[in-house]
Write a protein that holds these residues in place. Structure first.
Motif, short mmCIF file in Angstrom:
data_model
loop_
_atom_site.label_atom_id
_atom_site.label_comp_id
_atom_site.label_asym_id
_atom_site.label_seq_id
_atom_site.Cartn_x
_atom_site.Cartn_y
_atom_site.Cartn_z
N SER A 75 0.83 -1.20 0.00
CA SER A 75 0.00 0.00 0.00
C SER A 75 0.87 1.26 0.00
O SER A 75 1.78 1.39 0.81
N SER A 320 -8.06 -0.40 -13.89
CA SER A 320 -8.55 -0.72 -12.55
C SER A 320 -8.31 0.47 -11.62
O SER A 320 -7.22 1.04 -11.59
N GLU A 321 -9.32 0.84 -10.86
CA GLU A 321 -9.21 1.97 -9.95
C GLU A 321 -9.02 1.53 -8.50
O GLU A 321 -8.90 2.36 -7.60
N LYS A 322 -8.94 0.23 -8.28
CA LYS A 322 -8.84 -0.30 -6.92
C LYS A 322 -7.57 0.15 -6.22
O LYS A 322 -7.57 0.49 -5.05
N ASN A 323 -6.46 0.16 -6.94
CA ASN A 323 -5.17 0.54 -6.37
C ASN A 323 -4.48 1.47 -7.36
O ASN A 323 -3.57 1.06 -8.07
N SER A 324 -4.94 2.71 -7.40
CA SER A 324 -4.48 3.63 -8.45
C SER A 324 -4.22 5.02 -7.89
O SER A 324 -4.66 5.37 -6.80
N LYS A 355 -12.38 7.07 -5.72
CA LYS A 355 -11.53 6.25 -4.86
C LYS A 355 -10.05 6.37 -5.22
O LYS A 355 -9.22 5.65 -4.67
N THR A 356 -9.74 7.28 -6.14
CA THR A 356 -8.36 7.46 -6.59
C THR A 356 -7.82 8.80 -6.11
O THR A 356 -8.35 9.85 -6.47
N SER A 395 -2.43 2.65 -12.60
CA SER A 395 -3.08 1.60 -11.84
C SER A 395 -2.08 0.51 -11.51
O SER A 395 -1.31 0.06 -12.36
#
Length: 397
Positions: A75, A320-324, A355-356, A395
């Motif tokens: 993270s 993907s925007e989960k971890n971006s 979420k980014t 991303s």
């Protein structure tokens, strides 16, 4: 300031060892705390990175468990200060005992709570002198370089790119607020961890000299490069900016990674080459798990509706925007005066990518182009611009 600093950790551990020798724990406690792997794992998984680094020096078993946990964490985090979104209202008018003032306070909290050990850092700051930062109560702040001070708080292996700019863009860590700062003392430090399937490194490109771009950058030919961020000082007199040279070199090899950046006021950390010739500092993101895209907002995008239309192209890229993270490189001629309103471009981005986190700068020229996964280039697009904004999405899957 208590941070991820190895010497401080060692000193604290020596003091703790003396206390333990004076009051040795019972055998049952020793057994539980050194032999029961699953117990240690459950306890250590709840600790931030700094605490795990301290634990790793206690014994071989603790080091083994702590190391495995840290390797599994991927993270990124960041510290920021922006007068428009400073969340600690009770401290806004009160001096704080940190060299970088309110930004130093947030950086301290960030490092205390960081879940992963940073291996790379991008520092964007509107001030070059530590004494200029808002809120500091320390007299010794005037004699410290910003980049050197921030680097001293990070692990020695952490690669740092630090630049001063006319303005910054940042997001609070809880993702509730994002704002642009134009000459108001903003700062942001983005901390990237080591990730499986990803490589994040810094390198320097000489601005005024020729030579093989591959040799200068250290990038392997046909390496899986997805994005390169470039920061060129405005004192550079090169006819062609390093970002342009990089895109040209990749294009000739049949590759089209996203290259984005800006002309900044000063590069604070650079490699001295050829008698101190100025360099462009770069951060390269490569690896199979990384994907990137960018869009160019030109002078025709002058209303919130038109900005939304252009940024929908970035949204439609399907990353993907989960971890971006989002990166915004805007001309100093845009912003509040351009739109007659605050935070227009960052507001639209956050609407589309809630979420980014978005980070960025206002600079003296922009490097980049519209580069989407579906883009098919027949000719190399123009890379150097003025009065534009480059919006980039990276991303990590």
């Amino acid at each position: 300031m208590e941070v991820l600093n190895e010497s401080d950790i060692i000193n604290e551990e020596e003091e703790e060892e003396k206390k333990q020798q004076a009051n040795p724990p019972c055998k049952e406690v020793t057994y539980v705390m050194t032999e029961l792997h699953e117990f240690l794992k459950q306890v250590f998984e709840r600790l931030p990175a700094r605490s795990l680094l301290r634990c790793s020096r206690v014994c071989k078993r603790w080091k083994s468990v702590a190391t495995l946990i840290l390797k599994a964490r991927e993270s990124f985090t960041w510290a920021q200060y922006n007068s428009h979104i400073w969340s600690r209202e009770d401290e806004r008018e009160l001096p704080v005992p940190y060299i970088l003032g309110y930004f130093g306070l947030d950086l301290n909290i960030c490092l205390q709570e960081a879940w992963s050990v940073p291996t790379a850092c991008l520092l964007l700051t509107e001030f070059k002198r530590t004494s200029d930062f808002h809120g500091t109560s320390l007299e010794e702040a005037s004699g410290v370089d910003v980049d050197s001070y921030v680097s001293s708080l990070l692990p020695s292996s952490c690669q740092v790119v630090a630049v001063t700019v006319p303005g910054t863009v940042c997001t609070t860590r809880d993702l509730t607020n994002c704002a642009e700062s134009e000459g108001e003392g903003g700062a942001v430090a983005i901390l990237f961890p080591e990730m499986n399937g990803a490589r994040i490194t810094r390198f320097s490109i000489r601005n005024n000299l020729g030579g093989n771009i591959w040799e200068q950058s250290g990038i392997e030919r046909h390496e899986d490069v997805k994005c390169i961020l470039t920061f060129t000082p405005k004192t550079s007199t090169a006819r062609k900016l390093a970002g342009e040279k990089l895109q040209e070199a990749f294009f000739k090899d049949g590759q089209t990674p996203v290259i984005a950046g800006a002309i900044v006021d000063h590069v604070l950390r650079y490699v001295v080459v050829n008698g101190g010739k100025s360099t462009t500092e770069c951060i390269v993101f490569s690896g199979e798990r990384i994907s990137a895209a960018s869009v160019l907002l030109d002078q025709d995008a002058y209303t919130e509706e038109l900005v939304h239309k252009e940024l929908m192209r970035l949204k439609s890229a399907g990353l993907s925007e989960k971890n971006s993270i989002g990166l915004m490189f805007a001309c100093i001629g845009r912003g509040c005066d351009f739109y007659s309103a605050w935070d227009v471009e960052s507001k639209v981005f956050r609407t589309l990518f809630p979420k980014t986190p978005l980070f960025g700068l206002f600079g003296n020229g922009e490097i980049g182009c519209t580069n989407l996964p579906q883009s098919k280039w027949k000719n190399l697009p123009e890379m150097a611009h003025g009065y534009t904004t480059i919006m980039c999405l990276i991303s990590f899957g």
